[in-house]
Design a protein around this motif. Sequence first.
Motif, PDB file in Angstrom:
ATOM      1  N   THR A  81       0.833  -1.204   0.000  1.00 58.09           N
ATOM      2  CA  THR A  81       0.000   0.000   0.000  1.00 58.09           C
ATOM      3  C   THR A  81       0.868   1.255   0.000  1.00 58.09           C
ATOM      4  OG1 THR A  81      -1.979  -0.996   0.921  1.00 58.09           O
ATOM      5  CG2 THR A  81      -1.622   1.317   1.460  1.00 58.09           C
ATOM      6  N   GLY A 127     -12.183  -0.918  -0.877  1.00 56.33           N
ATOM      7  CA  GLY A 127     -11.019  -1.750  -0.586  1.00 56.33           C
ATOM      8  C   GLY A 127     -11.455  -2.858   0.354  1.00 56.33           C
ATOM      9  N   ALA A 128     -10.512  -3.692   0.763  1.00 56.69           N
ATOM     10  CA  ALA A 128     -10.865  -4.780   1.681  1.00 56.69           C
ATOM     11  C   ALA A 128     -11.139  -4.246   3.080  1.00 56.69           C
ATOM     12  CB  ALA A 128      -9.764  -5.825   1.708  1.00 56.69           C
ATOM     13  N   ALA A 129     -10.404  -3.198   3.496  1.00 55.39           N
ATOM     14  CA  ALA A 129     -10.635  -2.628   4.829  1.00 55.39           C
ATOM     15  C   ALA A 129     -12.067  -2.093   4.920  1.00 55.39           C
ATOM     16  CB  ALA A 129      -9.627  -1.519   5.105  1.00 55.39           C
ATOM     17  N   ILE A 138     -14.487  -4.932   5.368  1.00 49.75           N
ATOM     18  CA  ILE A 138     -14.652  -5.463   6.732  1.00 49.75           C
ATOM     19  C   ILE A 138     -15.662  -4.602   7.496  1.00 49.75           C
ATOM     20  CG2 ILE A 138     -13.507  -5.969   8.936  1.00 49.75           C
ATOM     21  CD1 ILE A 138     -10.851  -6.232   7.277  1.00 49.75           C
ATOM     22  N   ILE A 157      -4.680  -8.857  13.480  1.00 43.70           N
ATOM     23  CA  ILE A 157      -3.455  -8.363  12.843  1.00 43.70           C
ATOM     24  C   ILE A 157      -3.581  -6.895  12.453  1.00 43.70           C
ATOM     25  CG2 ILE A 157      -2.788 -10.609  11.940  1.00 43.70           C
ATOM     26  CD1 ILE A 157      -3.948  -9.436   9.172  1.00 43.70           C
ATOM     27  N   VAL A 207      -9.556 -14.401   9.417  1.00 48.00           N
ATOM     28  CA  VAL A 207      -8.633 -13.623   8.591  1.00 48.00           C
ATOM     29  C   VAL A 207      -7.628 -14.565   7.948  1.00 48.00           C
ATOM     30  CG1 VAL A 207      -6.945 -11.744   8.559  1.00 48.00           C
ATOM     31  CG2 VAL A 207      -8.900 -11.649  10.138  1.00 48.00           C
ATOM     32  N   SER A 224      -4.350 -14.651   6.109  1.00 50.11           N
ATOM     33  CA  SER A 224      -3.228 -13.759   5.781  1.00 50.11           C
ATOM     34  C   SER A 224      -1.928 -14.319   6.323  1.00 50.11           C
ATOM     35  CB  SER A 224      -3.482 -12.382   6.402  1.00 50.11           C
ATOM     36  OG  SER A 224      -2.319 -11.587   6.340  1.00 50.11           O
ATOM     37  N   ALA A 229      -5.806 -10.553   0.212  1.00 51.27           N
ATOM     38  CA  ALA A 229      -4.699 -10.702  -0.743  1.00 51.27           C
ATOM     39  C   ALA A 229      -4.667 -12.078  -1.405  1.00 51.27           C
ATOM     40  CB  ALA A 229      -3.376 -10.452  -0.019  1.00 51.27           C
ATOM     41  N   SER A 281      -9.428  -7.642  -1.774  1.00 53.07           N
ATOM     42  CA  SER A 281      -8.915  -6.350  -2.214  1.00 53.07           C
ATOM     43  C   SER A 281      -8.810  -6.409  -3.739  1.00 53.07           C
ATOM     44  CB  SER A 281      -7.539  -6.133  -1.584  1.00 53.07           C
ATOM     45  OG  SER A 281      -7.033  -4.895  -1.967  1.00 53.07           O
TER      46      SER A 281
HETATM   47  C1  LIG Z   1      -4.407  -5.562   2.540  1.00 50.52           C
HETATM   48  C2  LIG Z   1      -5.303  -6.179   3.543  1.00 50.52           C
HETATM   49  C3  LIG Z   1      -6.463  -5.533   3.949  1.00 50.52           C
HETATM   50  C4  LIG Z   1      -6.833  -4.154   3.456  1.00 50.52           C
HETATM   51  O1  LIG Z   1      -7.036  -4.139   2.075  1.00 50.52           O
HETATM   52  P1  LIG Z   1      -7.291  -2.751   1.305  1.00 50.52           P
HETATM   53  O2  LIG Z   1      -7.819  -3.177  -0.015  1.00 50.52           O
HETATM   54  O3  LIG Z   1      -5.961  -2.072   1.239  1.00 50.52           O
HETATM   55  O4  LIG Z   1      -8.277  -1.976   2.091  1.00 50.52           O
HETATM   56  C5  LIG Z   1      -7.295  -6.170   4.848  1.00 50.52           C
HETATM   57  N1  LIG Z   1      -6.994  -7.394   5.330  1.00 50.52           N
HETATM   58  C6  LIG Z   1      -5.867  -8.055   4.975  1.00 50.52           C
HETATM   59  C7  LIG Z   1      -5.608  -9.415   5.521  1.00 50.52           C
HETATM   60  C8  LIG Z   1      -4.980  -7.467   4.062  1.00 50.52           C
HETATM   61  O5  LIG Z   1      -3.882  -8.117   3.685  1.00 50.52           O
END
Ligand SMILES: *Cc1c(COP(=O)(O)O)cnc(C)c1O
Length: 367
Positions: free
Chosen positions: A20, A70-72, A75, A112, A157, A159, A190, A208
Motif C-alpha cells: 500500500t 477496498g478490503a478494509a 470489513i 493483525i 482472517v 493472511s 490478498a 482487495s
Molecule cells: C491488505 C489487507 C487488507 C486491506 O485491504 P485494502 O484493499 O488495502 O483496504 C485487509 N486485510 C488483509 C488481511 C490485508 O492483507
Amino acid sequence: MNSYQELGLQKIVNASGRMTALGVSTVNEETARAMCAASMSFVAISDLIDAAGKVIASHVGSEDACPTAGAAAGIAIATAACIAKNSVSITQQLPCSDGLANEVIIQKGHCINFGAPVTQMIRLGGGKVVEVGETNHTLAQNISDAVTEKTAALIYVKSHHCVQKGMVSLEEMIAISKKMNIPLIVDAAAEEDLKTYIARGATLVIYSGAKAIEGPTSGFIAGKKELIASCKLQYFGIGRSMKIGKEGIMGLLKALDLYEAKDMIAIRKKEMEKLQYIQQQLAGIEGLKIELVKDSAGREIYRLKVTVDPEKAKLNCSKLIEGLEAGDVSIRIRDHFSNLGIIEIDPRPLLDGDEVLIAEKFKELLS
Ligand SMILES: *Cc1c(COP(=O)(O)O)cnc(C)c1O
C-alpha cells in the motif's frame, strides 16, 4: 517521465511486492482505458452496483456481491451489514450499536495489523470485538463458547500476517457458523483463489481489488444475497465515507476479467528473464552473493537473494538499501532479512525496463 515525477516525486522501481505504501499494484492499459471511459459518463450508481455485483459474483461463485473501496472498507461494511440486516434506521445509527446484537468474534492470533488494525475496521462498522483464546492458541470450543444472543458474526482472517499454528481452522469456523446459524465473514484480501471460501461455506468473503487481482484501488464483498443487500444498504450509512467511484468499479470488473484469462506460465517466464538479467549484470560485483531462491511458503515464485559481505563490498546492507532508495530513481527491495545482510528482489511488481534500472543502480553504488 511518469506523472508523479512531474510533481517532483521520485520514480519508484518496486521490487518489494504489493505494498500500500507504494501504491499496491499497477493496472494494465486495458483496465486503465476502462476506468478512463467510465469516468467520462454518468450512470445510475445503484444500478451499477447491482450490475457489478452480479459480475463479481460470477467470478466468485457466490449468490451476489457488492463492490467496495477496498478490503478494509469491506470489513467495516460487512460488519455493519451483519448488525443492521435490512433496517434503514440501524444503518443510519451505526457505528453506534448499543443494545443491538453487535458482537464479532475473532481469534486473538487473527487480530493483525495490515497497515491498520482489522479490529478497528470491525469497530468502524459498529461491531464490538470479542477476542477469543490466546495469541498462539485457540480452540474451536473457545469460539463456540463465546457465542451469545449478542453475536452478530464470526470473522476469519486469511493472511500471512496471522499466527498460523495453534489456530482454529477455517473448516472449524464454518462448522460453528452453520451449526449456530451465525454469519462467517472471511477476510481474504490478498488471496489468489477467488472461489474457494464461498465453495467451502463462508457466508461472506472480502477481497482487495488491487492485490492479487491487480485492479485499481477497490475491493468487494461476496456471499449470501440477503446480507449483500444489507452491504449495499450501508452506502446510505457508514459506507458513504468509504464509497467507491464508478471508475473504480469499472476498472475492477475489467481487472477481474483479465485475471481469469491470465497466462501465468508466460508471466512467470518473463519474471524469470528479468531476474536472470539482473543476476548476470551483478555477477562480477565484489562482495555480493546472488542466488535465485524459491518462495519460503512454497509457492511457484522466485526471487533474487542478495547477500552482502560488508568488508568486500565496502558497504553494509543498510547503507546499500539507503543508496538504492535515494535519488531520482528509487529502488525498493524486500528488506525483511536486512539485519542478516540479505535483501531480496521480487520480480512480480517490476515494470518493463525496471531490471535495467536496478542493475545500473547496484553498479553505481558498488563499483
Ligand atoms: C491488505 C489487507 C487488507 C486491506 O485491504 P485494502 O484493499 O488495502 O483496504 C485487509 N486485510 C488483509 C488481511 C490485508 O492483507
